[in-house]
Scaffold this active site. Structure first.
Site, PDB file in Angstrom:
ATOM      1  N   ASP A 111       4.068   9.846 -12.205  1.00 43.84           N
ATOM      2  CA  ASP A 111       4.965   9.877 -11.044  1.00 43.84           C
ATOM      3  C   ASP A 111       4.744   8.723 -10.084  1.00 43.84           C
ATOM      4  OD1 ASP A 111       2.341  10.972 -10.200  1.00 43.84           O
ATOM      5  OD2 ASP A 111       3.361  11.286  -8.281  1.00 43.84           O
TER       6      ASP A 111
ATOM      7  N   ARG B 146       8.670  12.030 -13.208  1.00 41.73           N
ATOM      8  CA  ARG B 146       7.860  12.648 -14.264  1.00 41.73           C
ATOM      9  C   ARG B 146       8.693  13.060 -15.462  1.00 41.73           C
ATOM     10  NH1 ARG B 146       2.795  13.745 -11.969  1.00 41.73           N
ATOM     11  NH2 ARG B 146       2.793  14.464  -9.811  1.00 41.73           N
TER      12      ARG B 146
ATOM     13  N   GLU C  71      -5.969  12.673 -20.667  1.00 44.94           N
ATOM     14  CA  GLU C  71      -5.572  11.951 -19.462  1.00 44.94           C
ATOM     15  C   GLU C  71      -4.288  11.176 -19.741  1.00 44.94           C
ATOM     16  OE1 GLU C  71      -5.303  11.694 -16.575  1.00 44.94           O
ATOM     17  OE2 GLU C  71      -6.877  10.723 -15.471  1.00 44.94           O
ATOM     18  N   ASP C  72      -3.485  11.006 -18.736  1.00 45.11           N
ATOM     19  CA  ASP C  72      -2.249  10.239 -18.907  1.00 45.11           C
ATOM     20  C   ASP C  72      -2.530   8.744 -18.909  1.00 45.11           C
ATOM     21  OD1 ASP C  72      -3.036  10.669 -16.281  1.00 45.11           O
ATOM     22  OD2 ASP C  72      -1.069  10.214 -15.465  1.00 45.11           O
TER      23      ASP C  72
ATOM     24  N   LYS D 114      -4.803   0.905 -18.975  1.00 42.83           N
ATOM     25  CA  LYS D 114      -4.393  -0.371 -18.369  1.00 42.83           C
ATOM     26  C   LYS D 114      -5.316  -1.470 -18.869  1.00 42.83           C
ATOM     27  CE  LYS D 114      -1.644   0.992 -14.483  1.00 42.83           C
ATOM     28  NZ  LYS D 114      -1.453   1.007 -13.021  1.00 42.83           N
TER      29      LYS D 114
ATOM     30  N   LYS E  30      -1.475  16.451 -12.268  1.00 46.48           N
ATOM     31  CA  LYS E  30      -0.367  17.041 -12.991  1.00 46.48           C
ATOM     32  C   LYS E  30       0.144  16.108 -14.087  1.00 46.48           C
ATOM     33  CE  LYS E  30       1.291  18.279  -8.476  1.00 46.48           C
ATOM     34  NZ  LYS E  30       2.366  18.069  -7.504  1.00 46.48           N
TER      35      LYS E  30
ATOM     36  N   PHE F  74       2.452  -0.871 -12.383  1.00 43.75           N
ATOM     37  CA  PHE F  74       2.613   0.534 -12.058  1.00 43.75           C
ATOM     38  C   PHE F  74       3.740   1.131 -12.896  1.00 43.75           C
ATOM     39  CE2 PHE F  74       3.656   4.325  -9.676  1.00 43.75           C
ATOM     40  CZ  PHE F  74       2.382   4.825  -9.439  1.00 43.75           C
ATOM     41  N   VAL F  75       3.425   2.154 -13.676  1.00 46.35           N
ATOM     42  CA  VAL F  75       4.416   2.743 -14.585  1.00 46.35           C
ATOM     43  C   VAL F  75       4.708   4.195 -14.209  1.00 46.35           C
ATOM     44  CG1 VAL F  75       3.893   1.241 -16.544  1.00 46.35           C
ATOM     45  CG2 VAL F  75       2.572   3.341 -16.239  1.00 46.35           C
TER      46      VAL F  75
ATOM     47  N   ASP G 187      -6.937   3.958 -15.238  1.00 50.87           N
ATOM     48  CA  ASP G 187      -6.723   2.768 -14.408  1.00 50.87           C
ATOM     49  C   ASP G 187      -8.084   2.281 -13.926  1.00 50.87           C
ATOM     50  OD1 ASP G 187      -5.692   0.810 -12.804  1.00 50.87           O
ATOM     51  OD2 ASP G 187      -4.765   2.129 -11.348  1.00 50.87           O
TER      52      ASP G 187
END
Ligand code: IMP
Ligand code: MG
Length: 179
Positions: free
Chosen positions: A158, A164, A98-99, A130, A42, A151-152, A102
């Protein structure tokens, strides 16, 4: 919610400007092609929603829901397809939206899966990358920002389904996920 954020990494304005740039480049690169943006649910929907409005050429969108993380902050390495595409991709030039990239495990699984369906082409656009090298050496054609290995959350990303709706990207206080 804001009090769980240690610091803002990328502001709302910086995100907006970057997406304008990406939209322009993609519009130029995909002129006279059959562009299909595939968003990985999501976390990438916020990025997709803003990005398509900065692209000036005709396009289609579709969604894949894959899960790799569960509720943790470290990739489980297990990828599950929870929802597949509706569109037959054969005649399309796919741009995966893609967000964050990683470990690259999710993307590499999805790319291999889509290749088997013989689209015209497959490229990747990620908002965040990253900075540690992704183990699978995935080539990203469009990158918004390269960020430290932290970690963001926010702007679609989320932690346990929260944060979000933050308009910026921030680093979560470590005590939140160590609790
Ligand atoms: P990968 O398979 O390790 O590349 O992880 C990909 C997915 O994990 C991303 O699409 C995100 O949804 C999630 N993810 C990875 N890093 C972060 C982060 O820093 N914050 C929130 N979600 C993340
Ligand atoms: Mg996620």
């Amino acid at each position: 919610m804001q009090s769980d954020i240690e610091r803002v990494l990328i502001t709302k304005e910086e995100i907006e400007n970057k997406i304008k740039e990406l939209g322009k480049t993609i519009s130029k690169d995909y002129e006279n092609r059959n562009l299909l943006l595939v968003s990985i649910l999501k976390s990438s929907v916020v990025f997709l929603a803003d990005l398509i409005r900065e692209i000036s050429i005709p396009l289609s969108i579709d969604f894949i829901c894959a899960s790799s993380y569960g509720n943790d902050t470290v990739s489980s390495g297990r990828i599950k397809i929870l929802k597949d595409l509706d569109i037959n991709v054969k005649a399309y030039d796919i741009l995966i939206v893609e967000d964050i990239l990683d470990s690259g495990k999710t993307l590499s699984y999805i790319i291999e899966m889509l290749k088997l369906r013989n689209p015209n082409s497959i490229k990747v656009c990620t908002l965040l990358n990253k900075s540690k090298e992704n183990e699978l050496k995935i080539k990203c054609d469009y990158i918004g920002f390269t960020i430290p290995n932290e970690f963001v959350v926010g702007y679609g990303l989320d932690y346990k389904e929260k944060y979000r709706n933050l308009a910026y990207i921030g680093v979560l206080k470590p005590q939140i996920y160590k609790e």
